[in-house]
Design a protein around this motif. Structure first.
Motif, short mmCIF file in Angstrom:
data_model
loop_
_atom_site.label_atom_id
_atom_site.label_comp_id
_atom_site.label_asym_id
_atom_site.label_seq_id
_atom_site.Cartn_x
_atom_site.Cartn_y
_atom_site.Cartn_z
N ALA A 43 13.12 28.53 6.66
CA ALA A 43 13.60 29.23 7.87
C ALA A 43 12.91 30.57 8.10
O ALA A 43 13.19 31.23 9.10
N HIS A 46 21.51 33.48 -0.06
CA HIS A 46 21.00 33.45 1.31
C HIS A 46 19.46 33.41 1.31
O HIS A 46 18.84 32.63 2.04
N LEU A 47 18.86 34.22 0.44
CA LEU A 47 17.39 34.24 0.33
C LEU A 47 16.88 32.85 -0.11
O LEU A 47 15.93 32.32 0.47
N GLY A 98 24.91 34.19 5.13
CA GLY A 98 24.68 35.40 5.95
C GLY A 98 26.00 35.97 6.45
O GLY A 98 26.24 37.18 6.35
N GLY A 123 15.71 41.14 6.11
CA GLY A 123 16.68 40.61 5.16
C GLY A 123 16.35 41.04 3.74
O GLY A 123 17.22 41.46 2.97
N LEU A 124 15.05 40.98 3.40
CA LEU A 124 14.64 41.37 2.05
C LEU A 124 14.96 42.85 1.80
O LEU A 124 15.43 43.23 0.73
N ARG A 127 18.36 29.99 0.27
CA ARG A 127 18.56 29.02 1.35
C ARG A 127 17.48 29.18 2.42
O ARG A 127 16.92 28.19 2.91
N ARG A 157 10.41 34.03 12.71
CA ARG A 157 11.44 34.71 11.92
C ARG A 157 10.86 35.51 10.77
O ARG A 157 11.61 35.96 9.90
N TYR A 169 12.87 38.00 8.18
CA TYR A 169 12.89 37.73 6.73
C TYR A 169 12.67 39.05 5.98
O TYR A 169 13.36 39.35 5.01
N HIS A 183 19.11 43.00 11.91
CA HIS A 183 18.94 41.64 11.38
C HIS A 183 19.74 40.64 12.24
O HIS A 183 19.22 39.59 12.63
N ILE A 211 19.64 30.11 14.40
CA ILE A 211 19.19 29.53 13.13
C ILE A 211 18.06 28.53 13.39
O ILE A 211 18.11 27.77 14.37
N ALA A 212 17.05 28.55 12.48
CA ALA A 212 15.85 27.72 12.70
C ALA A 212 16.17 26.23 12.80
O ALA A 212 16.87 25.68 11.95
C1 HEM Z 1 23.27 42.28 3.51
C2 HEM Z 1 22.38 41.30 3.56
C3 HEM Z 1 22.26 40.26 4.66
C4 HEM Z 1 23.08 40.00 5.72
C5 HEM Z 1 24.36 40.71 6.10
C6 HEM Z 1 22.49 38.89 6.46
C7 HEM Z 1 23.07 38.29 7.57
C8 HEM Z 1 22.56 37.14 8.19
C9 HEM Z 1 23.26 36.31 9.13
C10 HEM Z 1 24.69 36.54 9.62
C11 HEM Z 1 22.44 35.29 9.47
C12 HEM Z 1 22.77 34.08 10.39
C13 HEM Z 1 23.59 33.05 9.59
C14 HEM Z 1 22.94 32.46 8.35
O1 HEM Z 1 21.75 32.11 8.34
O2 HEM Z 1 23.65 32.34 7.31
C15 HEM Z 1 21.18 35.51 8.81
C16 HEM Z 1 20.04 34.72 8.98
C17 HEM Z 1 18.82 35.01 8.39
N1 HEM Z 1 18.60 35.87 7.35
FE1 HEM Z 1 19.96 37.17 6.61
N2 HEM Z 1 21.32 38.53 5.86
C18 HEM Z 1 21.14 39.33 4.75
C19 HEM Z 1 20.11 39.25 3.84
C20 HEM Z 1 18.99 38.44 4.01
C21 HEM Z 1 17.97 38.22 3.02
C22 HEM Z 1 18.02 38.75 1.58
C23 HEM Z 1 17.00 37.45 3.61
C24 HEM Z 1 15.70 36.95 3.02
C25 HEM Z 1 14.82 37.72 2.49
C26 HEM Z 1 17.43 37.15 4.96
C27 HEM Z 1 16.71 36.44 5.89
C28 HEM Z 1 17.27 35.80 7.00
C29 HEM Z 1 16.58 34.90 7.89
C30 HEM Z 1 15.08 34.54 7.88
C31 HEM Z 1 17.55 34.40 8.78
C32 HEM Z 1 17.35 33.34 9.89
C33 HEM Z 1 17.66 32.04 9.19
C34 HEM Z 1 17.44 30.81 10.04
O3 HEM Z 1 16.94 30.93 11.15
O4 HEM Z 1 17.74 29.70 9.54
N3 HEM Z 1 18.65 37.75 5.16
N4 HEM Z 1 21.29 36.62 8.01
#
Ligand code: HEM
Length: 351
Positions: free
Chosen positions: A100, A91-92, A28, A112-113, A94, A105, A109, A200, A210-211
């Motif tokens: 998570a 990232h997706l 992320g 993020g998608l 993971r 969350r 999610y 996000h 983070i979960a």
């Molecule tokens: C430009 C695209 C994206 C950026 C900049 C971004 C950024 C971040 C960051 C900084 C975090 C916290 C650190 C980490 O978990 O690594 C995070 C967590 C998260 N992201 Fe993303 N993300 C992106 C795309 C996505 C995608 C494609 C998904 C899934 C469909 C997603 C779902 C999530 C979820 C559910 C969390 C919480 C994870 C947890 O609690 O363990 N994100 N994202």
């Protein structure tokens, strides 16, 4: 040390397990870094890029070969865009393979998608801005897929891609198409992406970081301060920046001969790498089914993961491959294998 702006945007301390690289893979944060690189390098390119069908490709050649450090800046922009798609996919994977995405969350999610889709569309629109013979597939086959949508196809095409109604002129010929791609790339996709990124990140914090299992079920209660967290983030950023700089020095972004006439386009009709799997499926028959419907079904299945599959158990959060969400892991693994296999077939077939 006095906390600076970057320390202040983090909580004073977080559970150590939330910041383990072997758990988050840093994907992320790397995505955020790549988007910043894209904004800076893209803004620099705008000083020289000319969005007209006659001059687009030659203005890119000017950037690549004549402007001081222009080639380097362009390579950084190109490679950051490719890496962003890969990093979003990692990232997706993971997030799903650690469960998570579970409530609270689920909504994040989906955000993020949406960001993932925007990253792909930004890559696609940026690719077309080259307006060289290499974009043949994207311009002629890729955009024409829209027209196969029953009832709405032609209207959507004119709305999104620009140009004349299909029957009158070869639409891709028109300047309107390039203008439209330029506007989508710079504003229509980039602004929503920047907005969704902020949302996000805000939701990550509001959903409790983070979960992890609830505090009562945790065995490890170690915490790290925001100073340590920022130190790790800076380290990850330096590593990503070094990799990006090395790739940009040794692997120039592609640019071919300018397009003279769409009707006589003779460049290779190969999809950009992230759509090779779609190009491969188009060989199986109906372009609407394989080029639009199936990719949309894949997206819908991904979006439904947090809503229809069994909820990951709370005590299994914060680690890889929880037993309670096996079904989601298997579904995602199958989708990923299919997309990777088709991409490999597609690149072998085209080479
Ligand atoms: C430009 C695209 C994206 C950026 C900049 C971004 C950024 C971040 C960051 C900084 C975090 C916290 C650190 C980490 O978990 O690594 C995070 C967590 C998260 N992201 Fe993303 N993300 C992106 C795309 C996505 C995608 C494609 C998904 C899934 C469909 C997603 C779902 C999530 C979820 C559910 C969390 C919480 C994870 C947890 O609690 O363990 N994100 N994202």
């Amino acid at each position: 040390m006095r906390p600076n702006f970057f320390h202040h945007i983090h909580p004073p301390s977080i559970p150590a397990r939330q910041s383990r690289w072997r758990y988050t893979l840093g994907a992320g944060g790397t995505a955020v870094f790549l988007v910043l690189v894209l904004i800076i390098t893209g803004s620099l390119e705008m000083f020289y890029y000319i969005p007209t069908t006659r001059e687009a490709a030659t203005s890119i050649q000017t950037i690549a070969y004549l402007v001081p450090f222009g080639g380097f800046v362009r390579n950084l922009h190109f490679w950051a865009a490719q890496l962003l798609v890969v990093v979003c996919a990692v990232h997706l994977v993971r997030v799903v393979f650690t469960g998570a995405y579970a409530a609270p969350r689920r909504f994040n999610y989906l955000l993020g998608l949406a960001l993932f889709v925007l990253a792909i569309l930004l890559d696609f629109t940026g690719y077309v801005l080259r307006w060289d013979t290499g974009i043949h597939w994207a311009l002629v086959v890729g955009t024409n897929l829209l027209k196969t949508i029953p009832l709405l196809g032609n209207t959507l095409y004119v709305l999104l891609i620009g140009g004349q109604p299909a029957a009158v002129l070869e639409p891709a010929l028109s300047q309107a198409t390039l203008t439209r791609f330029y506007a989508w790339h710079l504003v229509g996709l980039m602004l929503p992406a920047a907005f969704l990124m902020g949302w996000h990140a805000f939701r990550v914090r509001r959903d409790g970081g983070i979960a992890l299992p609830p505090a009562s079920l945790r065995t490890d209660n170690q915490r790290i301060t925001r100073f340590e967290l920022v130190r790790r983030e800076v380290l990850a950023m330096l590593l990503s920046a070094s990799a990006l700089i090395l790739i940009s020095i040794f692997a120039p972004a592609p640019i071919g001969a300018p397009i003279k006439e769409i009707a006589n386009l003779s460049g290779e009709a190969r999809a950009p790498w992230f759509f090779l799997w779609v190009q491969q499926m188009l060989k199986w028959g109906d372009p609407f089914v394989w080029g639009i419907l199936v990719p949309l079904i894949v997206l819908a299945v991904l979006a439904l993961i947090p809503y229809v599959f069994p909820k990951p158990a709370e005590n299994e959060l914060g680690r890889w491959f929880p037993k309670s969400n096996r079904l989601a892991q298997v579904v995602l693994a199958l989708i990923a294998l299919l997309v990777i296999a088709l991409t490999l077939f597609g690149s072998l077939a085209a080479s």
